[in-house]
Motif scaffolding. Structure first.
Motif, PDB file in Angstrom:
ATOM      1  N   ASN A  33       7.462   3.636  -7.642  1.00  0.00           N
ATOM      2  CA  ASN A  33       7.117   3.766  -6.232  1.00  0.00           C
ATOM      3  C   ASN A  33       8.217   4.503  -5.472  1.00  0.00           C
ATOM      4  O   ASN A  33       9.358   4.554  -5.903  1.00  0.00           O
ATOM      5  N   ASP A  39       8.472   3.032   3.989  1.00  0.00           N
ATOM      6  CA  ASP A  39       7.412   2.075   4.325  1.00  0.00           C
ATOM      7  C   ASP A  39       7.034   2.095   5.794  1.00  0.00           C
ATOM      8  O   ASP A  39       5.874   1.921   6.148  1.00  0.00           O
ATOM      9  N   SER A  42       5.798   6.456   8.600  1.00  0.00           N
ATOM     10  CA  SER A  42       4.537   7.180   8.407  1.00  0.00           C
ATOM     11  C   SER A  42       4.572   8.568   9.037  1.00  0.00           C
ATOM     12  O   SER A  42       3.917   9.501   8.554  1.00  0.00           O
ATOM     13  N   SER A  50      -2.081  12.169   1.685  1.00  0.00           N
ATOM     14  CA  SER A  50      -2.331  11.505   0.403  1.00  0.00           C
ATOM     15  C   SER A  50      -2.408  12.483  -0.759  1.00  0.00           C
ATOM     16  O   SER A  50      -2.717  12.082  -1.878  1.00  0.00           O
ATOM     17  N   HIS A  53       2.440  13.123  -4.574  1.00  0.00           N
ATOM     18  CA  HIS A  53       3.015  12.034  -5.351  1.00  0.00           C
ATOM     19  C   HIS A  53       4.525  11.983  -5.121  1.00  0.00           C
ATOM     20  O   HIS A  53       5.163  13.019  -4.916  1.00  0.00           O
ATOM     21  N   SER A 101      10.108   0.642  -3.060  1.00  0.00           N
ATOM     22  CA  SER A 101       9.075  -0.018  -2.279  1.00  0.00           C
ATOM     23  C   SER A 101       8.108  -0.798  -3.174  1.00  0.00           C
ATOM     24  O   SER A 101       7.995  -0.531  -4.374  1.00  0.00           O
ATOM     25  N   ASP A 103       4.999  -0.636  -2.222  1.00  0.00           N
ATOM     26  CA  ASP A 103       3.804   0.145  -1.892  1.00  0.00           C
ATOM     27  C   ASP A 103       3.615   1.265  -2.917  1.00  0.00           C
ATOM     28  O   ASP A 103       4.518   2.080  -3.128  1.00  0.00           O
ATOM     29  N   SER A 104       2.448   1.336  -3.536  1.00  0.00           N
ATOM     30  CA  SER A 104       2.191   2.340  -4.581  1.00  0.00           C
ATOM     31  C   SER A 104       1.359   3.523  -4.089  1.00  0.00           C
ATOM     32  O   SER A 104       0.787   4.254  -4.899  1.00  0.00           O
ATOM     33  N   THR A 105       1.311   3.725  -2.774  1.00  0.00           N
ATOM     34  CA  THR A 105       0.480   4.799  -2.214  1.00  0.00           C
ATOM     35  C   THR A 105       0.786   6.152  -2.844  1.00  0.00           C
ATOM     36  O   THR A 105      -0.120   6.933  -3.135  1.00  0.00           O
ATOM     37  N   TYR A 106       2.060   6.453  -3.068  1.00  0.00           N
ATOM     38  CA  TYR A 106       2.446   7.777  -3.555  1.00  0.00           C
ATOM     39  C   TYR A 106       2.843   7.773  -5.033  1.00  0.00           C
ATOM     40  O   TYR A 106       3.439   8.731  -5.520  1.00  0.00           O
ATOM     41  N   THR A 107       2.478   6.726  -5.749  1.00  0.00           N
ATOM     42  CA  THR A 107       2.909   6.574  -7.136  1.00  0.00           C
ATOM     43  C   THR A 107       2.030   7.378  -8.087  1.00  0.00           C
ATOM     44  O   THR A 107       0.798   7.356  -7.982  1.00  0.00           O
TER      45      THR A 107
END
Length: 209
Positions: A33, A39, A42, A50, A53, A101, A103-107
Motif C-alpha cells: 500500500n 490517507d 485526497s 483511480s 498504482h 497505509s 488503504d489499498s486503493t492504489y495497490t
C-alpha cells in the motif's frame, strides 16, 4: 554536506540500494500500500485519480525526514506514451517519512511487497559493475544513449538525482501474470540541486530495453 558533494556535485560516488522481502530497515518499500501520509491528502491524488498504482517509496539519503513516493499509470500504454519530461506521466511526491497505509486503493496486487535495503556507498565505477535496484547520485547509467531524453531537463536546471533499475528486481517481486512496469527498463529521477538541499524531484524519463 560531504555526502551531497560526493554524489551530486562531484558525482564521484553513488549510494546503491537493493530489495529484500523480509528485512525492513525503514528505507521504504516497493509494492504494498501507499504511505499513510496520503490517507488524508485526497487533494494531492485528485490529479491522478483511480487510474494510477502506487509503485514505491524510499527515504531520501540526504534528508532522513523525507520520503519520495512514485505513482504510475495502471495501463502500460499510458506510461509509454508519456515517458519524457515535461510530459512524463509518472508522478513523484516528496513528503515526510510515513508508515504504510491500511488503504489499498492504489495497490498493485500483482506485486509482492519488498523492502528497500540500507544504502551502500560505492564509487561510480564500482556501481557500474554492482547489481542494484536504486542508484542515488553519481551519473545515470542509460539504456539508450540519446541526448533528447535529458536536453529539456538540463535547460530547466534539473540534474540527475537517482535511477531505479528493473534489472535489480529479485525473484518473487511479481507474480507470473504481471508484466514488468517498464519493460525491463529503468526510471530516472531528476531534481533542482541546491547548495544544501534538493528541490522539485520528478521523473525525468524512463527507458526500456
Amino acid at each position: 554536506m560531504e555526502i551531497k558533494n560526493n554524489i551530486l556535485d562531484e558525482r564521484k560516488e553513488s549510494i546503491i540500494f537493493q530489495l529484500n522481502r523480509n528485512q525492513n530497515v525503514g528505507n521504504g518499500w516497493i509494492g504494498g500500500n501507499a504511505p499513510a501520509y496520503f490517507d488524508d491528502k485526497s487533494e494531492l491524488l485528485s490529479a491522478i485519480g483511480s487510474e494510477y498504482h502506487f509503485y514505491l517509496c524510499f527515504v531520501c539519503p540526504l534528508d532522513k525526514n523525507n520520503m519520495i513516493s512514485i505513482f504510475i499509470p495502471k495501463e502500460y500504454e499510458n506510461r509509454i506514451s508519456k515517458n519524457i519530461y515535461p510530459n512524463c506521466s509518472l508522478y513523484v511526491f516528496e513528503h515526510p517519512v510515513s508508515k504504510e497505509s491500511m488503504d489499498s486503493t492504489y495497490t498493485e496486487f500483482g506485486m509482492v511487497k519488498h523492502y528497500i535495503s540500507e544504502g551502500i556507498f560505492v564509487s561510480d565505477e564500482q556501481a557500474f559493475d554492482t547489481p542494484f535496484f536504486i542508484k542515488f547520485g553519481g551519473i545515470p547509467f542509460l539504456i539508450q544513449e540519446e541526448e533528447y531524453y535529458y536536453t529539456e531537463l538540463e535547460k530547466d536546471k534539473y540534474s540527475f538525482l537517482c535511477q531505479i533499475d528493473e534489472e535489480g528486481y529479485p525473484d518473487g517481486v511479481f507474480d507470473s501474470r504481471t508484466s514488468l512496469p517498464f519493460g525491463f527498463g529503468a526510471v530516472y529521477l531528476y531534481a533542482i540541486v541546491a547548495e544544501d538541499s534538493i528541490k522539485n524531484p520528478l521523473v525525468g524519463y524512463w527507458q526500456y530495453s
